[in-house]
Design a protein around this motif. Structure first.
Motif, PDB file in Angstrom:
ATOM      1  N   UNK C 179      33.358  36.844  44.039  1.00 35.52           N
ATOM      2  CA  UNK C 179      33.244  36.298  42.329  1.00 35.52           C
ATOM      3  C   UNK C 179      34.032  36.209  42.310  1.00 35.52           C
ATOM      4  N   UNK C 180      33.712  35.186  41.713  1.00 36.43           N
ATOM      5  CA  UNK C 180      34.976  34.117  40.989  1.00 36.43           C
ATOM      6  C   UNK C 180      35.318  35.598  39.835  1.00 36.43           C
ATOM      7  N   UNK C 181      36.849  35.772  39.635  1.00 40.99           N
ATOM      8  CA  UNK C 181      37.769  36.632  38.752  1.00 40.99           C
ATOM      9  C   UNK C 181      38.528  35.044  38.066  1.00 40.99           C
ATOM     10  N   UNK C 182      38.536  35.814  36.097  1.00 43.42           N
ATOM     11  CA  UNK C 182      38.738  35.218  36.064  1.00 43.42           C
ATOM     12  C   UNK C 182      40.333  36.494  34.595  1.00 43.42           C
ATOM     13  N   UNK C 183      41.336  37.031  34.952  1.00 50.14           N
ATOM     14  CA  UNK C 183      42.094  37.904  34.458  1.00 50.14           C
ATOM     15  C   UNK C 183      42.969  37.421  33.149  1.00 50.14           C
ATOM     16  N   UNK C 184      42.529  37.250  31.805  1.00 50.91           N
ATOM     17  CA  UNK C 184      43.651  36.640  30.992  1.00 50.91           C
ATOM     18  C   UNK C 184      43.849  38.033  30.845  1.00 50.91           C
ATOM     19  N   UNK C 185      46.020  37.868  30.677  1.00 49.59           N
ATOM     20  CA  UNK C 185      46.599  39.531  30.607  1.00 49.59           C
ATOM     21  C   UNK C 185      47.402  38.049  29.839  1.00 49.59           C
ATOM     22  N   UNK C 186      49.067  39.514  29.346  1.00 55.21           N
ATOM     23  CA  UNK C 186      50.257  39.188  29.051  1.00 55.21           C
ATOM     24  C   UNK C 186      50.767  40.291  30.029  1.00 55.21           C
ATOM     25  N   UNK C 187      50.346  40.392  31.188  1.00 53.50           N
ATOM     26  CA  UNK C 187      51.051  41.675  32.142  1.00 53.50           C
ATOM     27  C   UNK C 187      51.200  41.141  33.174  1.00 53.50           C
ATOM     28  N   UNK C 188      52.847  40.578  32.963  1.00 56.30           N
ATOM     29  CA  UNK C 188      52.913  39.735  34.706  1.00 56.30           C
ATOM     30  C   UNK C 188      52.990  40.309  35.269  1.00 56.30           C
ATOM     31  N   UNK C 189      53.207  41.265  35.746  1.00 57.79           N
ATOM     32  CA  UNK C 189      53.256  42.296  36.562  1.00 57.79           C
ATOM     33  C   UNK C 189      52.288  42.338  37.669  1.00 57.79           C
ATOM     34  N   UNK C 190      50.771  42.251  36.811  1.00 59.71           N
ATOM     35  CA  UNK C 190      49.842  42.369  37.176  1.00 59.71           C
ATOM     36  C   UNK C 190      49.556  40.884  37.796  1.00 59.71           C
ATOM     37  N   UNK C 191      49.785  40.704  37.356  1.00 55.56           N
ATOM     38  CA  UNK C 191      49.591  38.535  37.988  1.00 55.56           C
ATOM     39  C   UNK C 191      49.842  38.705  39.095  1.00 55.56           C
ATOM     40  N   UNK C 192      51.263  38.669  39.686  1.00 59.34           N
ATOM     41  CA  UNK C 192      51.268  38.561  40.806  1.00 59.34           C
ATOM     42  C   UNK C 192      51.279  39.857  41.673  1.00 59.34           C
ATOM     43  N   UNK C 193      51.223  41.108  41.372  1.00 56.98           N
ATOM     44  CA  UNK C 193      50.059  42.130  42.040  1.00 56.98           C
ATOM     45  C   UNK C 193      49.009  41.487  42.011  1.00 56.98           C
ATOM     46  N   UNK C 194      48.140  41.073  41.708  1.00 58.07           N
ATOM     47  CA  UNK C 194      46.758  40.724  42.304  1.00 58.07           C
ATOM     48  C   UNK C 194      46.343  39.728  41.849  1.00 58.07           C
ATOM     49  N   UNK C 195      46.786  38.634  41.382  1.00 59.90           N
ATOM     50  CA  UNK C 195      46.005  37.667  41.353  1.00 59.90           C
ATOM     51  C   UNK C 195      46.510  36.442  42.933  1.00 59.90           C
ATOM     52  N   UNK C 196      45.862  35.365  42.418  1.00 60.45           N
ATOM     53  CA  UNK C 196      45.882  34.625  43.775  1.00 60.45           C
ATOM     54  C   UNK C 196      46.566  33.337  43.090  1.00 60.45           C
ATOM     55  N   UNK C 197      46.140  32.694  42.472  1.00 65.54           N
ATOM     56  CA  UNK C 197      46.202  31.538  41.270  1.00 65.54           C
ATOM     57  C   UNK C 197      46.610  31.797  39.723  1.00 65.54           C
ATOM     58  N   UNK C 198      47.238  31.496  39.025  1.00 62.33           N
ATOM     59  CA  UNK C 198      47.437  31.666  37.896  1.00 62.33           C
ATOM     60  C   UNK C 198      47.216  29.851  36.926  1.00 62.33           C
TER      61      UNK C 198
END
Lengths: 337, 286, 464
Positions: C179-198
């Motif tokens: 599945x392709x997942x897009x997370x809209x967020x403002x919690x940047x630590x979670x972005x670093x921890x789980x996402x691949x691209x930003x």
């Protein structure tokens, strides 16, 4: 553009367009129809007097309805409030033996009390139990009509009356005439005075501010410390009281007795008047005059243009339907209807 | 005494029937999220249409069917106003009530050439008992539809949170449109029962606030078809009681007794409102 | 791990009256990736997600998806009074004849939940569930449609720190299955921890595209704001004096003048009831005392500015009056001259951008509306300030200004009770931190202690 269309001016244009259409459907030219209407409503001293009598009768309940609407309350019980006010005024006026001005003031005050109590019942039910004021005020219309009928067919029936009405007021108790040789009494001045005061109350006073807050954003109002329950019953009481005074002026000013037929639905037409007047008291005065022309010229139009007077209710309904596109109340409390 | 008792039961069923139809109409509309103040006007439309079509076709059944169609039409007007134009549903409903009663009064003058009441027309006769039975059957059926069928679930979802319904792929506007149209059909059936079931004519004001009593029944019945039908029976009982008691209690004038059903609705409303919960999006345009 | 393009957005544009929310945005999501879409409030992220999910139409541009697109909303779109299975299967109900096959529906939902490692009670009424579980229901509803693309709008906003980890475990598993997942967020630590691209958005446009391995939280934050982060006012030493005293069966709370007490906790743990009791809007067993000295008692910043704080159709000035009628009363009337002066003062002190003070407040941006709400609560210099999520949904600049004004009020000796669902905000502002769980205070933490964050996270999840 949208605001203009759905505002007072747009509504007036709509009324004229719809009436023209009704006349064309009935096979009359709108020119003839409107001429008949205008001549019937404004063609002479007597006609102008009758138009202003209707204006006055509409203005009171319309102001009452508008006051409640501004607080976010749908008072569709102005008809019953007006009737109870008139009944109390008529009942008292027929029994009194005081100086004329005391009698007249008493009748007006009793009218306000009668209508006010009738509105307060709905207000109390809404504030205390959350009961929909829409249903309760409407139910109270029927209760008022049945009670009034029972009383004027029974204990309050005038000794010489043939229909369902009280005894006549002695002529000293009639409210002074405003326009000589017509039925128009000074009641209309009271209505205009109430409109001016109401405009000031709504726009300038703390009470008016809190009332409008309740109507426009009830949750924000509650959170800013406004006691909504208290405001609800005060608003509905005042709304009923204004309609009730109107009933009393019909008794003391024009009819000089209470009769169960005294209102041909002023309390319902008042809803259209209040909406066309954009819930602003001073605009409502203008709107009431417009509807007064319809009421009194309607009969003449009926004869000339073959459009039954009942068609006016259809037009009023259409106006209300179109004006419903505007938002009158922000969010209604849950579980009210 | 059993004579009075029997009469009371029969009269209660008859007086409750139009209220049940209108209340079921109210339930289906409000469960979908549209407040239906126009029930009163829809009843008047049904009552009047039934009479004129029965008059023209000499068939009460044709009148009945025409009434249902006319009710659908009025329902559609409210539905379109509420969905397409997102109007204030209460103000619009009041407008529709005025239009319907005004148009009927106008129609009396145009068609029968007399104000106030129509001529006598062919009525349903004894068949109106079928309509009484149908009212109860519809209450049971609507309960089943709302609680057990996919359509009923979707109606309830739209009345609670139309955006959630939309997120699940349902079109709340279309669904509300149908629900309000059905509501008009039901209320008009109740109106037709008044004019060509109980009686054989239409007169101005004959609905006498029953549309609003039906709304009180909807609340009293907690927005459930069976509950609303039960509440309609209670209000029907008070209306019947008023007829049965007339002339039997010397000190209470008949005119005052006529207020009984309205007072019953008022007390019911005061007693129940605080303890029930309306559909969360009832009256809120989507 | 990443595969073919699952979602392609090309030249997306969406304008609302007075604002271009999304301006010529391109974005490609690949099967199996977790992609983060970040930006300030009002940058156009949620609008873009709504367009991608087909919930709203773009003015221009194309959306191409390799399958269905599911969207989990920030404020869940659930029917509160329906059961879990009814919500999950709404619109796709299994049938048996004309009826819904409830037994099949329950079994289906249980199976779906198990396959995705989620625990759920199919017959529970959604309104009876904690917020975190409600999110599971919405997630299941979307997963039941086998989405090629899953969009998550601020998915962790209402979760306790412990729940966040298990939530992402589910999401990572989904991505691994393609599945392709897009997370809209403002919690940047979670972005670093789980996402691949930003992808970073600002004012409706894409301003930067990054890879998580090659960036830092600070770099992302600067890209979001378009420069350096605004500075918040400094805390100064104060003389504490008792101000608020709450004694209730489950809850003891004291706030002194000159301090900010932060109430941490996941949404729905009794914060609203506490605020209402202090504000005098709800009755409760117990004592609530405010010792205000010679200052006005209380200034409140309600949680939802649009429905609880402002009359949206009214001018700015009238909104500055609301709640202050007794202060501005002049006989029976309102002292409008003073109200206008107050509004002008707020406009100046808070840098409120409004065409005029007679403008209806709904025409202002969310940040400017909130500045009016905060300005109104603070203008009479109350002894106690209750701030409930005071910076929710506003841009970084406005948030820094609001936070600075709260700190300055504290420095002037006001007692500030800060209730927030944002741990970052609590730690940025509070002198002391209390954690709320299921209606009670379960612990007090000194904000300056090492390991305070971990401890608060544990308490928020109900550990004692």
């Amino acid at each position: 553009m949208r605001r203009w269309l759905t505002g007072p001016v747009g509504a007036m244009v709509l009324v004229l367009a719809l009436m023209s259409l009704a006349m064309i459907v009935a096979g009359t030219s709108p020119v003839d129809g409107f001429r008949a209407l205008i001549v019937g409503a404004l063609g002479g001293r007597n006609e102008i007097g009758e138009t202003l009598v209707a204006t006055s009768a509409l203005l009171f309940p319309s102001l009452g309805v508008a006051l409640a609407f501004r607080a976010g309350l749908f008072n569709i019980g102005a008809e019953g409030q007006l009737l109870i006010g008139a009944l109390l005024a008529g009942a008292a006026g027929a029994q009194m033996h005081n100086a004329p001005w005391i009698a007249i003031v008493t009748m007006l005050v009793l009218g306000a009390i009668g209508g006010g109590v009738w509105g307060a019942i709905a207000g109390f039910m809404r504030a205390r139990f959350g009961a929909s004021e829409i249903i309760s005020t409407l139910m109270l219309n029927f209760v008022a009509a049945d009670f009034a009928l029972a009383l004027v067919n029974g204990p309050l029936k005038g000794p010489l009356a043939t229909g369902a009405e009280t005894a006549w007021l002695v002529p000293q108790y009639w409210m002074p005439t405003l326009l000589p040789q017509t039925r128009l009494s000074i009641g209309i001045l009271i209505a205009i005075a109430i409109a001016i005061v109401l405009q000031w109350v709504l726009s300038r006073t703390v009470f008016g501010f809190e009332l409008r807050a309740c109507g426009d954003a009830p949750e924000a109002a509650r959170r800013s410390g406004i006691n909504i329950g208290r405001l609800t019953w005060i608003a509905l009481s005042l709304s009923g009281a204004i309609a009730g005074v109107g009933g009393a002026t019909i008794v003391a000013g024009e009819l000089h007795r209470f009769n169960t037929q005294l209102s041909p639905g002023y309390g319902f037409t008042a809803i259209a008047v209040a909406l066309v007047g954009d819930l602003q008291p001073l605009w409502i005065c203008v709107a009431a005059f417009g509807f007064g022309i319809l009421e009194s010229g309607g009969l003449a139009m009926q004869a000339a243009a073959q459009v039954p007077k009942d068609a006016i209710h259809v037009i009023e309904g259409l106006i209300i339907l179109v004006l419903a596109a505007r938002r009158y109340v922000a969010t209604r409390a849950e579980g009210t209807v | 005494m059993s004579g009075i008792f029997g009469a009371l039961i029969v009269l209660t069923l008859i007086k409750a029937t139009p209220l049940i139809y209108a209340a079921l109409g109210g339930v289906i509309s409000e469960r979908s999220g549209v407040v239906n103040i126009a029930l009163e006007g829809m009843m008047a439309t049904g009552a009047f249409t039934a009479v004129i079509v029965s008059y023209a076709s000499h068939s009460a059944l044709a009148g009945l069917l025409a009434a249902v169609l006319a009710g659908a039409l009025v329902g559609l007007v409210l539905a379109i106003a509420a969905t397409r134009f997102k109007v204030d549903q209460i103000v619009a409903g009041m407008g529709i009530n005025l239009i319907c009663s005004g148009a009927a009064a106008y129609g009396l003058v145009l068609i029968f050439n007399q104000p106030g009441a129509s001529a006598q027309v062919p009525a349903l006769g004894r068949q109106y008992w079928l309509l009484v039975l149908l009212a109860f059957a519809l209450a049971v059926a609507l309960q089943w539809v709302l609680q057990r069928t996919p359509w009923g679930l979707r109606v309830r979802a739209c009345g609670e949170n139309p955006r959630a319904a939309a997120a699940a792929g349902i079109d709340p506007l279309a669904l509300r449109m149908w629900a309000v149209t059905y509501s008009g059909m039901l209320a008009a059936l109740g109106g037709a029962f008044l004019s060509i079931g109980e009686l054989n004519l239409y007169s101005d004001g004959m609905t006498a606030g029953r549309g609003f009593i039906a709304l009180a029944a909807v609340i009293f019945g907690r927005w459930n078809p069976l509950g609303a039908a039960g509440a309609a029976l209670v209000f029907g009982f008070f209306e019947a009681l008023q007829y049965v008691l007339q002339g039997r209690i010397a000190w209470l004038p008949a005119d005052a007794m006529q207020a009984l059903p309205y007072l019953a609705a008022l007390f019911a409303l005061a007693g129940i409102t605080g303890r029930v919960r309306a559909p969360a999006s009832d009256g809120v345009p989507y | 791990m990443t595969g073919s393009a699952a979602l392609e957005l090309r030249g997306i544009r969406k304008a609302y009256p007075g604002i271009v929310a999304v301006d010529d945005v391109d974005l490609t999501l690949y099967a199996g990736e977790i992609h983060a879409l970040v930006g300030e409030n009002g940058a156009g992220k949620s609008t873009l997600a709504g367009i991608a999910a087909g919930e709203r139409a773009a003015d221009a541009g194309t959306v191409t998806a390799a399958g269905t697109v599911g969207l989990v909303h920030q404020h869940f779109e659930l029917v509160q009074r329906l059961r879990v299975w009814e919500n999950v299967l709404l619109g796709r109900e299994p049938r048996k004849g004309m009826e819904i096959d409830a037994a099949a529906a329950r079994a289906h939902v249980l199976d779906l939940a198990q396959r995705n490692g989620l625990q759920i009670e199919p017959d529970a009424a959604v309104e009876s569930l904690p917020v975190g579980v409600q999110q599971r229901v919405e997630l299941l509803r979307e997963l039941d449609r086998n989405p090629a693309v899953l969009l998550l709008d601020e998915p962790t906003a209402a979760l306790a720190p412990a729940e966040i980890a298990s939530f992402f475990a589910t999401i990572v598993q989904l991505a691994q299955r393609g599945t392709a997942v897009l997370i809209v967020t403002h919690k940047l630590q979670e972005v670093i921890d789980y996402a691949t691209r930003i992808t970073v958005m600002r004012h409706g446009r894409v301003v930067e595209r990054m890879r998580t391995g090659e960036t830092t939280v600070d770099a992302i934050a600067r890209a979001m704001v378009g420069g350096e982060l605004p500075v918040v006012a400094q805390r100064r030493p104060t003389q504490p004096r008792p101000c608020l005293r709450v004694r209730m069966p489950e809850l003891t709370l004291d706030v002194n003048g000159g301090e900010i007490v932060g109430i941490a906790g996941v949404e729905g743990n009794g914060q609203t009831a506490l605020v209402d009791v202090i504000a005098g809007l709800a009755n409760a067993e117990g004592i609530v005392e405010i010792d205000a000295g010679d200052r006005p008692n209380l200034g409140i910043i309600p949680q939802d500015r649009q429905t609880e704080a402002l009359v949206m159709t009214w001018p700015v000035v009238d909104n500055v009056i609301l709640g202050r009628q007794s202060i501005l009363r002049h006989g029976a009337t309102i002292d409008r001259a003073r109200a206008i002066a107050d509004a002008q003062q707020i406009e100046k002190q808070y840098d409120v951008r409004a065409a005029s003070l007679k403008t209806p407040i709904r025409a202002l941006s969310g940040g400017n509306q909130q500045k009016v709400v905060v300005g109104r609560a603070l203008i009479d210099d109350p002894a106690l300030i209750v701030a409930y999520n005071p910076t929710r949904g506003i841009d970084v600049g406005a948030a820094a200004l609001v936070q600075s004004r709260l700190i300055e009020a504290r420095n002037r000796g006001a007692a500030v009770l800060l209730v927030s669902f944002e741990l970052d905000e609590i730690f940025a502002l509070a002198d002391r931190i209390l954690v709320m769980y299921r209606g009670g205070i379960v612990g007090e933490i000194d904000a300056r202690d090492d390991g305070a964050r971990a401890e608060v996270g544990r308490l928020m999840a109900g550990a004692r």
